[in-house]
Design a protein around this motif. Sequence first.
Motif, short mmCIF file in Angstrom:
data_model
loop_
_atom_site.label_atom_id
_atom_site.label_comp_id
_atom_site.label_asym_id
_atom_site.label_seq_id
_atom_site.Cartn_x
_atom_site.Cartn_y
_atom_site.Cartn_z
N LEU A 113 4.10 -66.72 -39.87
CA LEU A 113 4.62 -65.39 -40.19
C LEU A 113 4.20 -65.00 -41.60
O LEU A 113 4.01 -65.85 -42.47
CB LEU A 113 6.15 -65.36 -40.11
N VAL A 114 4.06 -63.71 -41.82
CA VAL A 114 3.88 -63.22 -43.18
C VAL A 114 5.06 -63.70 -44.02
O VAL A 114 6.21 -63.63 -43.59
CB VAL A 114 3.80 -61.68 -43.19
N GLY A 115 4.76 -64.22 -45.20
CA GLY A 115 5.79 -64.79 -46.07
C GLY A 115 5.86 -66.29 -46.01
O GLY A 115 6.47 -66.92 -46.89
N ASP A 116 5.26 -66.91 -44.99
CA ASP A 116 5.27 -68.37 -44.88
C ASP A 116 4.47 -69.02 -46.01
O ASP A 116 3.41 -68.53 -46.40
CB ASP A 116 4.65 -68.81 -43.54
N ILE A 117 4.99 -70.15 -46.48
CA ILE A 117 4.21 -71.04 -47.34
C ILE A 117 3.52 -72.03 -46.41
O ILE A 117 4.17 -72.66 -45.58
CB ILE A 117 5.10 -71.77 -48.35
N VAL A 118 2.22 -72.17 -46.56
CA VAL A 118 1.45 -72.99 -45.62
C VAL A 118 0.43 -73.87 -46.35
O VAL A 118 0.02 -73.59 -47.48
CB VAL A 118 0.69 -72.09 -44.60
N ARG A 146 11.31 -72.47 -43.58
CA ARG A 146 11.69 -71.13 -44.06
C ARG A 146 13.17 -71.11 -44.41
O ARG A 146 13.97 -71.79 -43.77
CB ARG A 146 11.44 -70.10 -42.96
N PHE A 147 13.54 -70.29 -45.40
CA PHE A 147 14.98 -70.14 -45.66
C PHE A 147 15.57 -68.97 -44.88
O PHE A 147 16.78 -68.85 -44.75
CB PHE A 147 15.30 -70.04 -47.16
N ASN A 148 14.73 -68.11 -44.32
CA ASN A 148 15.17 -67.15 -43.32
C ASN A 148 13.95 -66.61 -42.60
O ASN A 148 12.80 -66.86 -43.00
CB ASN A 148 16.04 -66.02 -43.91
N GLU A 149 14.21 -65.88 -41.53
CA GLU A 149 13.13 -65.38 -40.68
C GLU A 149 13.63 -64.15 -39.92
O GLU A 149 14.64 -64.23 -39.22
CB GLU A 149 12.70 -66.47 -39.69
N LEU A 150 12.98 -63.04 -40.10
CA LEU A 150 13.31 -61.83 -39.34
C LEU A 150 12.42 -61.75 -38.10
O LEU A 150 11.27 -62.17 -38.14
CB LEU A 150 13.11 -60.59 -40.20
N VAL A 151 12.97 -61.19 -37.04
CA VAL A 151 12.22 -61.03 -35.80
C VAL A 151 11.50 -59.69 -35.79
O VAL A 151 10.32 -59.62 -35.46
CB VAL A 151 13.15 -61.15 -34.58
N ARG A 152 12.22 -58.63 -36.10
CA ARG A 152 11.63 -57.30 -36.21
C ARG A 152 12.05 -56.71 -37.54
O ARG A 152 13.21 -56.32 -37.69
CB ARG A 152 12.08 -56.40 -35.06
N PRO A 203 8.45 -59.08 -38.11
CA PRO A 203 8.19 -60.52 -38.13
C PRO A 203 7.76 -60.97 -39.51
O PRO A 203 6.59 -60.87 -39.89
CB PRO A 203 7.06 -60.69 -37.10
N ILE A 204 8.70 -61.47 -40.29
CA ILE A 204 8.43 -61.88 -41.68
C ILE A 204 9.42 -62.96 -42.07
O ILE A 204 10.54 -63.00 -41.56
CB ILE A 204 8.50 -60.65 -42.61
N ALA A 205 8.99 -63.86 -42.95
CA ALA A 205 9.83 -64.99 -43.35
C ALA A 205 10.04 -65.00 -44.86
O ALA A 205 9.29 -64.39 -45.62
CB ALA A 205 9.17 -66.31 -42.91
N ASN A 206 11.11 -65.72 -45.27
CA ASN A 206 11.38 -65.98 -46.69
C ASN A 206 11.59 -64.67 -47.48
O ASN A 206 10.99 -64.46 -48.53
CB ASN A 206 10.26 -66.82 -47.30
N VAL A 207 12.47 -63.82 -46.95
CA VAL A 207 12.75 -62.53 -47.56
C VAL A 207 14.01 -62.62 -48.43
O VAL A 207 15.03 -63.15 -47.99
CB VAL A 207 12.96 -61.45 -46.48
N ASP A 208 13.93 -62.12 -49.65
CA ASP A 208 15.08 -62.12 -50.55
C ASP A 208 15.98 -60.91 -50.33
O ASP A 208 17.20 -61.03 -50.31
CB ASP A 208 14.62 -62.12 -52.02
N GLN A 209 15.37 -59.74 -50.17
CA GLN A 209 16.17 -58.52 -50.10
C GLN A 209 15.44 -57.48 -49.27
O GLN A 209 14.23 -57.56 -49.05
CB GLN A 209 16.45 -57.97 -51.49
#
Length: 293
Positions: free
Chosen positions: A39-44, A62-68, A70-76
């Motif tokens: 996902l966009v935001g992933d550390i790889v 990941r510390f979080n993951e949104l479905v819609r 699709p993005i990971a590691n979002v703070d705000q």
Amino acid sequence: MAQGQIRKALSGYYYVYHEGELIQCRGRGVFRNRGEAPLVGDIVDYTKEGESDGYIMKIYPRFNELVRPPIANVDQALLVFSVKEPDFSTLLLDRFLVVLESYRVKPIICLTKMDLLEDEELAGLQKYIEDYRKIGYMVIDTFKNDETLLKSLHPILQGKTSVLAGQSGVGKSTLLNTLIPELQLKTNDISQSLGRGKHTTRHVELIDIGNGLLADTPGFSSFDFDTIEKEELTYCFPEIASISENCKFRGCLHLKEPKCAVKDAVDQGEVTQYRYEHYLEFLQEISDRKPRY
């Protein structure tokens, strides 16, 4: 192998940022076999093949993951809502807030098109703004050609990975153009027949803004509650969560239970009636959801 962050996903490719450059990568087949997807935001971790191509080898937790979106590691999340065209809806706003709370993403409410309101409408909206600020949410209001907007938003985005999201037609692309003028994103007029805009963004991408990252995300009309259980809903309403500690019964759903502190707080005006009604509506929606096996 090198380590980087996925900044963009487009047409099956993942663009990994590392030391000032973007490497176009494919995901390994093992991810598909495991039912995983970068996902966009992933550390790889990735291996480089040639000058600017490579393969993603490992996705870090990941510390979080949104479905819609699709993005990971979002703070705000900067939630963009227009107050008119389309009209402001506390029900829709609360849907967004509840889902973001469930993912532990801090919401920041940005209200656009304030200049379109008549005085009477503005007075009514101001009450809602006060309600949400009382709960603890940051609320920023803006209008067309607002010269103070950039100064207000820029500090909030520094050092954070932020999502720009909201209903179509509320001015997200215009707002992004204000924050990052060089993008010059295309903005569409409101479709008068539908009362909403035609979305112009086709992929998810993290964009540098100072020392922060901002994601422009495809427009959508609502969030689903697929990942929220009814026992968890209380904790997605901050003002209800804090008061619920005083309910007589543990796991109180604030429906018909005796000595419910939340219902008492609604009667006394400590919790707004419309927020409580939204809680009940969302609880019913979750209860009516088909079981997942």
